[in-house]
Scaffold this motif. Structure first.
Motif, short mmCIF file in Angstrom:
data_model
loop_
_atom_site.label_atom_id
_atom_site.label_comp_id
_atom_site.label_asym_id
_atom_site.label_seq_id
_atom_site.Cartn_x
_atom_site.Cartn_y
_atom_site.Cartn_z
N GLY A 4 0.91 -1.23 0.06
CA GLY A 4 -0.05 -0.03 -0.06
C GLY A 4 0.98 1.19 -0.08
N ALA A 5 0.28 2.18 0.25
CA ALA A 5 0.80 3.44 0.10
C ALA A 5 2.12 3.74 0.85
N GLY A 6 2.21 3.11 1.81
CA GLY A 6 3.54 3.27 2.88
C GLY A 6 4.76 2.48 2.26
N ALA A 9 6.35 5.85 0.80
CA ALA A 9 6.50 6.93 1.70
C ALA A 9 7.92 7.56 1.44
N GLU A 10 8.85 6.26 1.54
CA GLU A 10 10.30 6.86 1.60
C GLU A 10 10.79 7.40 0.11
N SER A 11 9.85 7.02 -0.87
CA SER A 11 10.05 7.94 -2.36
C SER A 11 9.49 9.01 -2.10
N THR A 82 -0.63 -4.71 -5.58
CA THR A 82 -0.22 -3.12 -4.99
C THR A 82 -1.61 -2.72 -5.20
N GLN A 83 -1.94 -1.75 -4.04
CA GLN A 83 -3.03 -0.84 -4.05
C GLN A 83 -2.59 0.41 -4.78
N ASN A 84 -1.14 0.52 -4.81
CA ASN A 84 -0.52 1.83 -5.37
C ASN A 84 -0.96 2.14 -6.66
N VAL A 85 -0.94 3.52 -6.86
CA VAL A 85 -1.34 3.82 -8.25
C VAL A 85 -0.05 4.55 -9.06
N ASP A 86 1.07 4.58 -8.23
CA ASP A 86 2.13 5.45 -8.58
C ASP A 86 3.03 4.68 -9.72
N GLY A 87 3.06 3.21 -10.07
CA GLY A 87 3.98 2.65 -11.12
C GLY A 87 5.19 2.48 -10.68
N LEU A 99 -4.01 -3.27 -8.39
CA LEU A 99 -5.65 -3.24 -8.20
C LEU A 99 -6.45 -1.99 -8.48
N HIS A 100 -5.68 -0.84 -8.12
CA HIS A 100 -6.47 0.45 -8.34
C HIS A 100 -6.12 1.28 -9.20
N GLY A 101 -5.27 0.77 -10.55
CA GLY A 101 -5.07 1.50 -11.81
C GLY A 101 -3.89 2.32 -11.64
N GLY A 170 2.96 -1.75 4.38
CA GLY A 170 2.67 -0.30 4.20
C GLY A 170 1.03 -0.05 3.70
N THR A 171 0.22 -0.91 4.43
CA THR A 171 -1.28 -0.50 4.26
C THR A 171 -2.05 -0.50 5.61
N SER A 172 -3.02 0.50 5.37
CA SER A 172 -3.81 0.46 6.64
C SER A 172 -4.64 -0.49 6.90
N GLY A 173 -5.15 -1.24 5.45
CA GLY A 173 -5.92 -2.27 5.74
C GLY A 173 -7.34 -1.93 5.88
N LEU A 195 4.25 -5.82 7.92
CA LEU A 195 5.30 -4.60 7.86
C LEU A 195 4.87 -3.41 7.75
N ASN A 196 4.96 -2.68 9.06
CA ASN A 196 4.21 -1.30 9.01
C ASN A 196 4.57 -0.47 10.25
N PRO A 197 5.12 0.71 10.29
CA PRO A 197 5.50 1.14 11.63
C PRO A 197 4.58 1.56 12.52
N ALA A 213 10.26 0.86 8.83
CA ALA A 213 9.66 1.48 7.52
C ALA A 213 10.18 0.51 6.43
N ALA A 214 9.37 0.40 5.31
CA ALA A 214 9.40 -0.52 4.42
C ALA A 214 10.73 -0.55 3.85
N ALA A 215 11.34 0.66 3.39
CA ALA A 215 12.51 0.81 2.64
C ALA A 215 13.90 0.47 3.65
P1 NAD Z 1 -3.06 4.57 3.50
O1 NAD Z 1 -2.57 5.90 3.59
O2 NAD Z 1 -4.39 4.22 4.05
O3 NAD Z 1 -2.07 3.96 4.61
C1 NAD Z 1 -0.74 4.05 4.72
C2 NAD Z 1 0.06 3.01 5.65
O4 NAD Z 1 1.51 3.08 5.40
C3 NAD Z 1 -0.43 3.46 6.92
O5 NAD Z 1 -0.68 2.22 7.79
C4 NAD Z 1 1.06 3.75 7.51
O6 NAD Z 1 1.33 3.30 8.93
C5 NAD Z 1 1.88 3.00 6.76
N1 NAD Z 1 3.50 3.51 6.38
C6 NAD Z 1 3.52 4.88 6.35
N2 NAD Z 1 4.87 4.93 6.06
C7 NAD Z 1 5.56 3.85 5.91
C8 NAD Z 1 6.72 3.27 5.66
N3 NAD Z 1 7.68 4.14 5.54
N4 NAD Z 1 6.93 1.78 5.46
C9 NAD Z 1 5.77 1.06 5.64
N5 NAD Z 1 4.52 1.52 6.06
C10 NAD Z 1 4.28 2.80 6.23
O7 NAD Z 1 -3.07 3.72 2.39
P2 NAD Z 1 -3.27 2.33 1.75
O8 NAD Z 1 -3.62 1.36 2.84
O9 NAD Z 1 -2.44 2.03 0.64
O10 NAD Z 1 -4.87 2.54 1.14
C11 NAD Z 1 -5.48 3.86 0.70
C12 NAD Z 1 -5.60 3.82 -0.75
O11 NAD Z 1 -4.81 5.19 -0.93
C13 NAD Z 1 -5.39 2.81 -1.73
O12 NAD Z 1 -6.53 3.00 -2.68
C14 NAD Z 1 -4.31 3.55 -2.57
O13 NAD Z 1 -4.59 3.55 -3.92
C15 NAD Z 1 -4.23 5.15 -2.05
N6 NAD Z 1 -3.05 5.71 -2.23
C16 NAD Z 1 -1.79 5.21 -3.07
C17 NAD Z 1 -0.68 5.87 -3.25
C18 NAD Z 1 0.26 5.80 -3.82
O14 NAD Z 1 0.17 5.08 -5.19
N7 NAD Z 1 1.65 5.78 -3.69
C19 NAD Z 1 -0.80 6.98 -1.95
C20 NAD Z 1 -1.75 7.40 -1.22
C21 NAD Z 1 -2.95 6.68 -1.38
#
Ligand code: NAD
Length: 225
Positions: A4-6, A9-11, A82-87, A99-101, A170-173, A195-197, A213-215
């Motif tokens: 997920g987005a986490g 974060a370090e990018s 991945t739920q991330n949309v950042d590629g 999953l989310h484009g 790195g997902t809030s679930g 794996l999540n802080p 942190a994931a990185a």
């Molecule tokens: P979220 O923002 O709800 O949760 C982020 C999670 O990452 C939190 O639990 C946080 O504690 C954790 N986190 C923060 N820093 C971290 C690190 N350095 N290492 C590991 N974990 C860390 O994000 P989500 O659960 O992915 O879901 C929300 C929606 O947000 C998704 O649909 C997603 O598509 C979208 N989203 C995507 C991006 C992206 O593409 N990068 C960014 C923001 C939101």
């Protein structure tokens, strides 16, 4: 692997919680990332996505994305969902199930079939109009309240059911159906590592919870074999 987005974060890509600072503090990402929010105020939502696209374009995959991509040969099969949309997973060398484009892709709000993969080739306008049907153009991401592509979700579900180990990074679930995949994997006999802080709702499923942190953690995890 479910990310997920986490992991980004370090990018320098803000999670939704981080996005609630600065310029966008007064807006709720849940509203901005919804068709309802877009229809209520297309220019504001379009500009929020332009801001996010600029962050993504300026970012690079971090040590977590890169460790994952280079770990593939260590396993019989390593699937990145991945739920991330950042590629950034793809830019690191993985072939993720997205999953989310993709935030870089643009499509027609009316789903007339128009798609543009290059933000630089979009017509002018905030948001631009569809060159085929004149409806609004929108980012080709799955907004809150929208269904996922069924074939993409199916691939993610099959991978979740078939894995021996799922790492949840790195997902809030909180966003379903993605957040349901770890439970599906656990029911099918997989071990879960979270794996999540910060604590998350998925921690109860985990055999191991790593508060890092994931990185930082992913390179260590895969270096140890
Ligand atoms: P979220 O923002 O709800 O949760 C982020 C999670 O990452 C939190 O639990 C946080 O504690 C954790 N986190 C923060 N820093 C971290 C690190 N350095 N290492 C590991 N974990 C860390 O994000 P989500 O659960 O992915 O879901 C929300 C929606 O947000 C998704 O649909 C997603 O598509 C979208 N989203 C995507 C991006 C992206 O593409 N990068 C960014 C923001 C939101």
């Amino acid at each position: 692997m479910l990310t997920g987005a986490g992991i980004s974060a370090e990018s320098g890509i803000p999670t939704f919680r981080d996005a609630q600072t600065g310029l966008w503090a007064k807006f709720d990402p849940m509203q901005l990332a919804s068709e309802r929010g877009f229809r209520a105020d297309p220019p504001t939502v379009w500009r929020w996505y332009e801001w996010r696209r600029a962050r993504v374009a300026a970012a690079a995959p971090n040590a977590g994305h890169l460790a994952l991509a280079s770990a593939a040969p260590l396993f019989d099969m390593l699937t990145v969902i991945t739920q991330n949309v950042d590629g950034l997973h793809a830019r690191a060398g993985s072939t993720p199930i997205e999953l989310h484009g993709s935030i870089m892709r643009t499509e027609c709000l009316a789903k007339c079939g128009f798609i543009e993969n290059d933000p630089k080739r979009l017509p002018p306008g905030e948001p631009p109009r569809c060159p085929q049907c004149a409806d609004w153009l929108r980012p080709a991401v799955v907004w809150f309240g929208e269904a996922l592509d069924t074939s993409i979700l199916h691939r993610a579900e099959v991978a979740s059911q078939q894995c021996d180990l799922m790492m949840v990074v790195g997902t809030s679930g909180l966003v379903y159906p993605a957040a349901g995949l770890p439970a599906l994997a656990a029911r099918s006999g997989a071990q879960i590592i979270v794996l999540n802080p910060e604590p998350t709702d998925l921690d109860v499923l985990a055999t191991v919870v790593v508060r890092m942190a994931a990185a930082v953690a992913l390179p260590k995890f895969f270096a140890s074999g």
